[in-house]
Structure formats: C-alpha cells, structure tokens
Design an enzyme around this catalytic site. Structure first.
Site, PDB file in Angstrom:
ATOM      1  N   SER A   1      33.038 -61.168 -43.283  1.00 27.31           N
ATOM      2  CA  SER A   1      32.298 -61.835 -42.199  1.00 27.31           C
ATOM      3  C   SER A   1      30.802 -61.543 -42.279  1.00 27.31           C
ATOM      4  O   SER A   1      29.970 -62.437 -42.095  1.00 27.31           O
ATOM      5  CB  SER A   1      32.857 -61.449 -40.829  1.00 27.31           C
ATOM      6  OG  SER A   1      32.996 -60.054 -40.701  1.00 27.31           O
TER       7      SER A   1
ATOM      8  N   HIS B   1      42.640 -50.384 -46.864  1.00 30.09           N
ATOM      9  CA  HIS B   1      41.264 -50.851 -46.684  1.00 30.09           C
ATOM     10  C   HIS B   1      40.571 -50.974 -48.027  1.00 30.09           C
ATOM     11  O   HIS B   1      40.860 -50.217 -48.956  1.00 30.09           O
ATOM     12  CB  HIS B   1      40.468 -49.899 -45.782  1.00 30.09           C
ATOM     13  CG  HIS B   1      39.282 -50.569 -45.175  1.00 30.09           C
ATOM     14  ND1 HIS B   1      38.050 -50.568 -45.786  1.00 30.09           N
ATOM     15  CD2 HIS B   1      39.138 -51.288 -44.035  1.00 30.09           C
ATOM     16  CE1 HIS B   1      37.211 -51.260 -45.033  1.00 30.09           C
ATOM     17  NE2 HIS B   1      37.834 -51.710 -43.962  1.00 30.09           N
TER      18      HIS B   1
ATOM     19  N   ASP C   1      42.698 -52.499 -37.240  1.00 32.27           N
ATOM     20  CA  ASP C   1      43.633 -53.464 -36.657  1.00 32.27           C
ATOM     21  C   ASP C   1      44.993 -52.876 -36.295  1.00 32.27           C
ATOM     22  O   ASP C   1      45.801 -53.537 -35.648  1.00 32.27           O
ATOM     23  CB  ASP C   1      43.839 -54.628 -37.633  1.00 32.27           C
ATOM     24  CG  ASP C   1      42.543 -55.400 -37.847  1.00 32.27           C
ATOM     25  OD1 ASP C   1      41.794 -55.558 -36.872  1.00 32.27           O
ATOM     26  OD2 ASP C   1      42.289 -55.827 -38.978  1.00 32.27           O
TER      27      ASP C   1
ATOM     28  N   HIS D   1      41.420 -60.077 -43.414  1.00 33.95           N
ATOM     29  CA  HIS D   1      40.247 -59.544 -42.690  1.00 33.95           C
ATOM     30  C   HIS D   1      40.611 -59.488 -41.203  1.00 33.95           C
ATOM     31  O   HIS D   1      41.557 -58.813 -40.832  1.00 33.95           O
ATOM     32  CB  HIS D   1      39.054 -60.447 -43.030  1.00 33.95           C
ATOM     33  CG  HIS D   1      37.716 -59.918 -42.619  1.00 33.95           C
ATOM     34  ND1 HIS D   1      37.477 -58.614 -42.315  1.00 33.95           N
ATOM     35  CD2 HIS D   1      36.511 -60.552 -42.464  1.00 33.95           C
ATOM     36  CE1 HIS D   1      36.193 -58.458 -41.996  1.00 33.95           C
ATOM     37  NE2 HIS D   1      35.590 -59.623 -42.069  1.00 33.95           N
TER      38      HIS D   1
ATOM     39  N   ARG E   1      37.796 -45.928 -36.267  1.00 29.62           N
ATOM     40  CA  ARG E   1      37.947 -46.909 -35.177  1.00 29.62           C
ATOM     41  C   ARG E   1      39.392 -46.878 -34.671  1.00 29.62           C
ATOM     42  O   ARG E   1      39.646 -46.934 -33.467  1.00 29.62           O
ATOM     43  CB  ARG E   1      37.580 -48.314 -35.683  1.00 29.62           C
ATOM     44  CG  ARG E   1      36.154 -48.403 -36.194  1.00 29.62           C
ATOM     45  CD  ARG E   1      35.870 -49.729 -36.869  1.00 29.62           C
ATOM     46  NE  ARG E   1      36.669 -49.937 -38.056  1.00 29.62           N
ATOM     47  CZ  ARG E   1      36.678 -51.051 -38.782  1.00 29.62           C
ATOM     48  NH1 ARG E   1      35.924 -52.072 -38.415  1.00 29.62           N
ATOM     49  NH2 ARG E   1      37.435 -51.166 -39.866  1.00 29.62           N
TER      50      ARG E   1
END
Ligand code: CMX
Length: 427
Positions: free
Chosen positions: A235, A311, A366, A265, A320
């Site tokens: 992105s 990843h 995620d 993604h 995160r």
C-alpha cells in the site's frame, strides 16, 4: 506549533540533506540485488527512502525512532501520531488542537461521493466502495487545480498537505457510510463536532451500546497500530509510486487502498477472523492445543496459508499484535473468539516452524485485531480492511507530504528480460 508551520520550518533541511548525500556520496552502495531477491519481489533490497517509520526485522515497527510499545504506553491518539509521522516530533498542545480542528472543519463530503457509492451494486466489496469514494473525491484536489495554474515545484508540498488533510478529514465519513450502506445499517449519520477523529468514525458507523466508550478506545488503538509500516509494503509503495508521477493524493491513496485489498496484505484480517471462527465452530468453543495443532496442519496440507501468521520483513512477534493481545486481555473476559486467538498464538508458531520454507512463524498485525472488533459487535468481517485503510491512509499521506517537500523524483526502477538476466550472470 501548527502542522503546516512546522513542515515549513523543516523545508531547508529536508531539501538539502538528500541532495548533498547524492552529490557527495552518490557512488556508494546501499544494497545489492542477487538473483534470489530479483525474483522475490525485491525482498530485502533497500530501494526507497522512508523516514516516517521503519520495520527492523528483529524489533518491528518504530515510528520516527519510537518503539510501538512506548507510543501506545503514552496513550498516543491518531492525531498525535499523524503529526509525529509527518514532522518527526511530537505535537505540542497547539499542534494537537490544530489537527483536531482541521479534521472537523474539513469533514464535509460532497453529495456526488454519496451518489457514486449509492450507485454501486449491493454486493460490491467494501474496499471497492471505499477506494471508489476516495477516487470520486479527486475533483476536490487542491494539488491538481494549482498544478494546472502553474504551481512552482517548491510549493508541491503545500498543495499535497492540503489534499492530505482534506482527505484524512473525510475518510471516517466515507468509510462509515460504506459500512452503513453495504450492510443495511440505515441512513447516513452526520459527524458529531464534539468527537475526535476515531470517536467520530465510531459515531458515524452507528455503533452504540454500553461499551461504546471502550470501543472508541479500541478504535484509537486500531488507527494508531495500522498507520504505517515503512515504505516498501504494497500500500505504501503503490501510493508513493503513483504520487511520484505527481498524480494527486486522491489518485495515489485510492491506488494504495487497492493494494491493501489483497489477501496477502490488508485483506488478511478478514481471512484471519474467518479462520478463527471456523475453529470455534468446529470445536464448539476454544479448542484444546492438540485439536488446534491438527487443524493448523489440515489448513497447511490443503494448500492454504494460515492467515495472520508470517511476514515479508518481520522475524519476531509483530509488536502490533502484542499490543492488541495485551489490550484484549485487559478489556475482554471469557470470549471464546478472543480466547481462541490467544490459544492459536500458543500453538501455531510451533507448527509453522516445522515448515522449512516459511521464514517467519510469528503472528502479524492481522492475527488478533478481528477478534476484538467481533467482540464489540462489528461482525461484518469483509469490512475490516476498510478500518485498516482509514488508518494506513495516515501513513501514506505522511510519506507523500515528505516526498513532495523534499522534492524526490519520479520512482522508476529498471526491469530487464530474463534472457538479459541470464547474460548478466554468465549463462
Ligand atoms: N501459512 C502458510 N504458508 C506460509 C505462511 C503462512 N502463514 N507464511 C508464509 N508461507 C509460505 C508462503 O506462502 C511461501 O510459500 P510458496 O513458496 O509455496 O509460495 C513460503 O512460505 C515462503 O514465504 P515467506 O518467505 O515466509 O513469506 P513471504 O515474504 O513470501 O510472504 C506473507 C509473506 C505475509 C505474504 C506470508 O507470510 C503469508 O501469506 N501470510 C499469511 C497471510 C497474511 O497474514 N498476510 C498479512 C501480512 C501483513 C500485512 O501485510 O498486512
């Protein structure tokens, strides 16, 4: 200091530093590209500058040198984080008040944007509707108008900052309407001038109930954690490439969001919750470690990925994810979906470690976010990437403001045919 004044004060340093580096050290090597990297999506090749954030593989995301856990511990709001990403410094009181006010003053969305979204098929993907809303807004671009009037190159940053502020101010409204329209939640809700950026997003989605203040806190955390992840991810890199052609931020961010919509993604968060719900359904609640291990192997053996794990850059647990897990443990008790997320973390890395080709067996951002949203009643998981998109827009807009302020040129790497590559390596 207000954001625009602050950026203005940084211009001389920003403009000179990289030009001096090129002039005095232009021949020195930053990275090498071997055949493996060449065919692996440029993995590991240091190819573009990005100062807003960095992702050291052994640490995870840092913003302007600040560790994520410290950013969260100081209760950073999305508005403060945006200021930090753009300028490299925390805002003072005036800086925060200015951004909050600007986001409120610029939040009105023209009718034609609603008309465009309304004209889309009932089953259009929410990311399609979100990206389309952003693209429709291009008519408002300050950059394009000023460019057509002959704007000087040294003013590009100012027009980009204007577009960025206008777009960010409007994104929660567009995203909230996509939610209400796509999932039949009733008419559009106007923004509340007393709410901050994240609070207004929740308000306009129409999510209420007795836990709404806790949900607004979660939304602040969510918008902070997804905001940026250096410059090479799909992105960010897409937005930067499109913007480097001097396509304005509406074109650029819409393109970046189209990249975020891919399952490798940003769409992984929707896929991830789907996978977790499949587990909960199959085992009628939180599974035992043994059952979960078998389920994970079944997923892998059927040729699918375990979403939320692995990843391209990271080689540790994504900080995160750690922050989401910590927040969930503090705020959510006895929820089988969230408890399953925690159990997956105990089991899946050990499974993935046994698959030789997988470089990173750890959870990414995620892996946990969806279960938290689900707990608070936001259960339409095809929508989750839109939330990611609102947050990620802060990062890509910050990167674009800096790139235009520094005067970086158009991004244009070289490609070669495979035959040429073979020649180069002597085959
Ligand atoms: N489950 C199963 N297989 C996995 C895997 C996982 N979670 N993670 C990696 N692999 C596989 C890859 O598909 C690849 O297989 P092939 O060689 O057969 O194509 C192999 O392991 C090597 O991949 P890698 O070098 O470890 O990872 P990549 O840099 O190629 O890909 C990523 C990274 C994120 C796309 C990958 O780990 C993945 O597909 N994960 C699941 C989807 C996901 O969670 N995506 C969200 C990432 C965060 C984000 O960007 O938003």
């Amino acid at each position: 200091m207000k954001l625009k004044e602050h950026v203005k004060s940084l211009l001389p340093q920003w403009r000179n530093e990289w030009r001096t580096l090129v002039k005095e050290h232009g021949d020195k090597k930053v990275s090498e590209v071997n055949v493996k990297a060449f065919f692996s999506g440029m993995r590991g090749v240091k190819i573009v500058p990005c100062d807003t954030s960095e992702v050291p593989p052994d640490k995870g995301m840092t913003v302007r040198g600040h560790m994520l856990k410290d950013i969260v511990a100081r209760g950073t709001t999305p508005e403060e984080l945006f200021y930090l990403m753009v300028t490299g410094e925390w805002p003072d009181k005036e800086g925060v008040a200015d951004i909050k006010q600007q986001f409120k003053d610029r939040a009105q969305i023209p009718q034609y944007v609603w008309d465009v979204i309304d004209a889309m098929p009932d089953d259009a993907h929410p990311m399609n509707m979100f990206s389309m809303g952003i693209l429709a807004l291009e008519r408002e671009s300050v950059f394009r108008k000023r460019y057509d009037e002959g704007m000087k190159k040294e003013d590009y940053w100012d027009a980009t900052l204007e577009d960025g502020m206008n777009l960010l101010a409007k994104l929660p409204g567009i995203a909230a309407y996509v939610y209400r329209k796509r999932f039949n939640k009733g008419p559009r809700i106007e923004p509340d001038p007393n709410e901050d950026w994240a609070g207004n997003y929740v308000h306009m989605m129409g999510i209420g109930g007795k836990e709404v203040d806790t949900f607004k806190d979660l939304m602040r955390l969510y918008l902070v954690l997804h905001s940026d992840h250096e410059g090479g991810n799909v992105s960010a890199h897409t937005t930067a490439t499109v913007n480097s052609a001097l396509s304005d931020l509406y074109y650029s961010v819409s393109a970046g969001m189209d990249g975020l919509a891919g399952p490798l993604h940003g769409l992984a968060n929707q896929e991830c919750l789907k996978w977790i719900l499949g587990v909960v359904e199959k085992f009628n609640g939180v599974p035992s470690e043994k059952d979960l291990e078998k389920y994970a192997w079944d997923t892998l053996n059927s040729g699918k990925v375990i979403p939320g794990y692995g990843h391209a850059v990271l080689r540790v647990v994504d900080p995160r994810y750690e922050q989401f897990l910590k927040w969930g443990k503090e705020h959510i008790k006895g929820d089988p979906v969230f408890d399953t997320v925690a159990r997956v973390f105990d089991v899946v890395p050990n499974v993935l470690r046994q698959v030789k080709k997988i470089s990173d067996p750890w959870p990414n951002v995620d892996a946990g976010s969806g279960a938290l949203l689900y707990h608070f009643g936001l259960r339409e998981f095809p929508y989750y990437t839109v939330l990611f998109g609102v947050s990620r827009s802060m990062g890509v807009v910050s990167q674009a403001i800096e790139a235009r302020a520094k005067g970086y040129p158009i991004i244009r790497p070289k490609s070669i045919p495979t035959s040429k590559l073979k020649e180069i390596i002597g085959l």
